[in-house]
Design a protein around this motif. Sequence first.
Motif, mmCIF file in Angstrom:
data_model
loop_
_atom_site.group_PDB
_atom_site.id
_atom_site.type_symbol
_atom_site.label_atom_id
_atom_site.label_comp_id
_atom_site.label_asym_id
_atom_site.label_seq_id
_atom_site.Cartn_x
_atom_site.Cartn_y
_atom_site.Cartn_z
ATOM 1 N N ARG A 28 18.953 27.338 22.163
ATOM 2 C CA ARG A 28 18.768 27.876 23.500
ATOM 3 C C ARG A 28 19.186 26.889 24.597
ATOM 4 N NH1 ARG A 28 13.120 29.887 26.140
ATOM 5 N NH2 ARG A 28 14.019 30.865 28.008
ATOM 6 N N TRP A 29 18.976 25.591 24.392
ATOM 7 C CA TRP A 29 19.136 24.642 25.512
ATOM 8 C C TRP A 29 20.190 23.573 25.295
ATOM 9 C CZ3 TRP A 29 17.356 26.715 29.558
ATOM 10 C CH2 TRP A 29 16.176 27.490 29.529
ATOM 11 N N LEU A 30 20.698 23.395 24.065
ATOM 12 C CA LEU A 30 21.716 22.354 23.871
ATOM 13 C C LEU A 30 23.104 22.934 24.157
ATOM 14 C CD1 LEU A 30 22.151 19.395 22.963
ATOM 15 C CD2 LEU A 30 22.632 20.298 20.660
ATOM 16 N N ARG A 31 23.830 22.314 25.092
ATOM 17 C CA ARG A 31 25.155 22.837 25.422
ATOM 18 C C ARG A 31 26.084 22.700 24.223
ATOM 19 N NH1 ARG A 31 28.796 18.928 25.448
ATOM 20 N NH2 ARG A 31 28.316 16.810 26.192
ATOM 21 N N ASP A 32 27.132 23.503 24.209
ATOM 22 C CA ASP A 32 28.136 23.367 23.134
ATOM 23 C C ASP A 32 28.656 21.940 23.130
ATOM 24 O OD1 ASP A 32 29.570 26.718 23.496
ATOM 25 O OD2 ASP A 32 27.762 25.941 22.509
ATOM 26 N N GLY A 33 28.711 21.362 21.943
ATOM 27 C CA GLY A 33 29.218 19.996 21.859
ATOM 28 C C GLY A 33 28.151 18.960 22.182
ATOM 29 N N GLY A 34 26.932 19.431 22.441
ATOM 30 C CA GLY A 34 25.843 18.483 22.729
ATOM 31 C C GLY A 34 25.434 17.727 21.472
ATOM 32 N N THR A 35 24.540 16.743 21.643
ATOM 33 C CA THR A 35 24.153 15.867 20.529
ATOM 34 C C THR A 35 22.711 16.100 20.116
ATOM 35 O OG1 THR A 35 25.715 14.185 21.277
ATOM 36 C CG2 THR A 35 23.926 13.433 19.838
ATOM 37 N N MET A 36 22.533 16.174 18.791
ATOM 38 C CA MET A 36 21.183 16.286 18.214
ATOM 39 C C MET A 36 20.760 14.903 17.723
ATOM 40 S SD MET A 36 20.026 19.416 18.247
ATOM 41 C CE MET A 36 18.857 19.591 16.900
ATOM 42 N N TRP A 37 19.592 14.460 18.138
ATOM 43 C CA TRP A 37 19.009 13.217 17.628
ATOM 44 C C TRP A 37 17.639 13.538 17.046
ATOM 45 C CZ3 TRP A 37 20.203 9.578 22.385
ATOM 46 C CH2 TRP A 37 21.489 9.023 22.199
ATOM 47 N N PRO A 38 17.371 13.395 15.761
ATOM 48 C CA PRO A 38 18.295 13.015 14.704
ATOM 49 C C PRO A 38 19.420 14.042 14.513
ATOM 50 C CG PRO A 38 16.028 13.010 13.878
ATOM 51 C CD PRO A 38 16.021 13.646 15.209
#
Length: 418
Positions: A216-226
């Motif tokens: 829902r909130w991470l833009r395309d190409g955004g980063t997931m940590w972990p």
Amino acid sequence: MQTEDEDEASCEEYVARSDFTGSSTDQLSFSRGDRLLVHAKPSSEWWWAELQGVIGYVPASYMSQDAAGEEEEDPSIEDPWQDEEYFGNYGTLRLHLEMLSDKSRTEAYRQVILSNSASLSSKRVMDLGCGTGIISLFCAQLARPSMVYAVEASSMAEYTRQLVKQNGYDEVVTVLQGRAEEIELPEQVDVLVSEWMGNCLLFEFMVESVLLARDRWLRDGGTMWPSSAALTFVPCQADSYYAEKMAFWERPYGLDFTPLQPLAQQEFFTKPKFSHIIEPCDCLAAPCDVISLDMYTLQVGDLEEMKGQFHFCVEKSGVFHGFTAWFTVCFESLEAGGATVELNTGPNSGPTHWKQTLFMLDRPVSVCAGDSISGTIVLQRNPVWRRHMTVTLHWTIKGSTDNPDNSQAGTKSFPMWR
Ligand SMILES: N=C(N)NC/C=C/[C@H]1O[C@@H](n2cnc3c(N)ncnc32)[C@H](O)[C@@H]1O
């Protein structure tokens, strides 16, 4: 001794809430909707019941009192996420103190922010389940993000707001109280960071909230940590635990208490042992990753049932008491080719508050170097209690060439916790 009809009279009929696969010969398997006759309730967790003439232990949490044909909704099932208790616990300092005191864990997240501080400039960050806000505060202290949305569902959020202000970061960090899957952010984010890992990686299933927030909130190409996570397994010795819980009954004070050993097995070895500390010398083989998660592609539906395989070559002779599990998570760099930060909760890394998880076999097996232990692991999410799962192991031990007759197979299911 109860007579037949007395026994009948004391029986109660229950309806099975969902499917259950027994993990040993004395446990009954049944399907959702089956009507079982409960003969006795020797413990709050396991009852003695009958299904179509077969008698065995059943998990009490799967039993629902059937009233007038419909299943009466058990009030506790209204909260299958047990949020009342879950967020209540996180509203107190005990767990936050434990997590903040875990240097390996907290320093790993600090290292992620520090090693990406330049790339974090002008980035928008969501810290999911921020607790006291430590990760958000690291972002503001060590980098120049444009905004950090610190989301926390428990009552700790109001204190987190104070901590942000106390440290002068209220221009950069916005604390939002609420469940991540329900709150509204004013914009999408470039980075979604969270410390969601539970015992055995998945227990608590907070990871579901992370995936919903990602979608829902991470833009395309955004980063997931972990960015990725792996569950690691190893066959192991557990001499002291076995001695403490099972061998103890052999000769306490010169008496033979072995008739209690079946009870001890049921009571102490049915569930996994959280917070076990395995020494490297307890490992009987090289550990191997049995489940690997890619946090960009993992879907909530995948969490219902996750399967893995293992094949171990026993490196040293010893007693195979069970398996130990732990996890590793990796944080990819914001810049292509940058260094990855790793948080490894295994026996060869710094101690963490998760420690490791021990799965005890019903009976230990002597193994020799050269033997092999192969099999599968299935993490089955609990259909009713959504923060719980059952870990089912199947294994086959094959004797080495000079120990050919040491071949046997086994299977066992471990509820975590219901
Ligand atoms: N690592 C583990 N096991 N837990 C440590 C992290 C748990 C923290 O995240 C919060 N939390 C968990 N799920 C959510 C959610 N869906 N929305 C907002 N906050 C949440 C809890 O209240 C704790 O403060």
